[in-house]
Scaffold this motif. Sequence first.
Motif, short mmCIF file in Angstrom:
data_model
loop_
_atom_site.label_atom_id
_atom_site.label_comp_id
_atom_site.label_asym_id
_atom_site.label_seq_id
_atom_site.Cartn_x
_atom_site.Cartn_y
_atom_site.Cartn_z
N THR A 2 0.83 -1.19 0.00
CA THR A 2 0.00 0.00 0.00
C THR A 2 0.88 1.25 0.00
N ALA A 3 0.22 2.40 -0.18
CA ALA A 3 0.94 3.68 -0.11
C ALA A 3 1.60 3.85 1.26
N LEU A 4 0.92 3.40 2.31
CA LEU A 4 1.47 3.46 3.67
C LEU A 4 2.80 2.70 3.73
N ASP A 5 2.82 1.51 3.15
CA ASP A 5 4.05 0.72 3.15
C ASP A 5 5.18 1.43 2.42
N ILE A 9 8.68 2.76 4.12
CA ILE A 9 9.98 2.28 3.63
C ILE A 9 10.86 3.45 3.22
N ILE A 10 10.29 4.44 2.56
CA ILE A 10 11.07 5.63 2.17
C ILE A 10 11.64 6.32 3.40
N VAL A 11 10.81 6.47 4.44
CA VAL A 11 11.28 7.11 5.68
C VAL A 11 12.39 6.30 6.32
N LEU A 65 11.60 -5.73 10.97
CA LEU A 65 10.40 -6.07 11.73
C LEU A 65 9.12 -5.82 10.94
N ASN A 66 9.07 -4.68 10.27
CA ASN A 66 7.92 -4.28 9.46
C ASN A 66 6.59 -4.52 10.17
N GLU A 67 6.54 -4.07 11.40
CA GLU A 67 5.33 -4.17 12.23
C GLU A 67 4.86 -2.77 12.57
#
Length: 121
Positions: A2-5, A9-11, A65-67
């Motif tokens: 999604t856009a959120l993901d 990731i960019i941040v 982690l990607n949580e």
Amino acid sequence: MTALDYINIIVAVLTVGLGLLGWLAPRWTMEKLDMRAGPTNMAYTEVSAVSGCLFVGIGIGVLILNEPMAWVALGLAYAGAAVGRVTSILRDNAASRQSWTFFGTEAALAAWLILANLPSA
């Protein structure tokens, strides 16, 4: 994804990139931040650790982690930086375009990471 993901990731990649500069190029970083080493050169280790590897570590950590709560933790780190910066701006008469820009960036990243990633109640 999604856009959120993608934004998260960019941040995180930006966080790691800035951390790499602090870690691997502390003299350049200190020059850009208007900082100078004292007689012991402790400032170089401080920049390498706090402006460097701390950001590398947390950036890589959230990517692994990607949580949602990991992303919130990164946001809290940026919020802490923003609070420290604005406190210094006001307390130490350290207002400059650069310091306000850094504060705005930290505050915006904190707001995004916290608000966009908090689990719904």
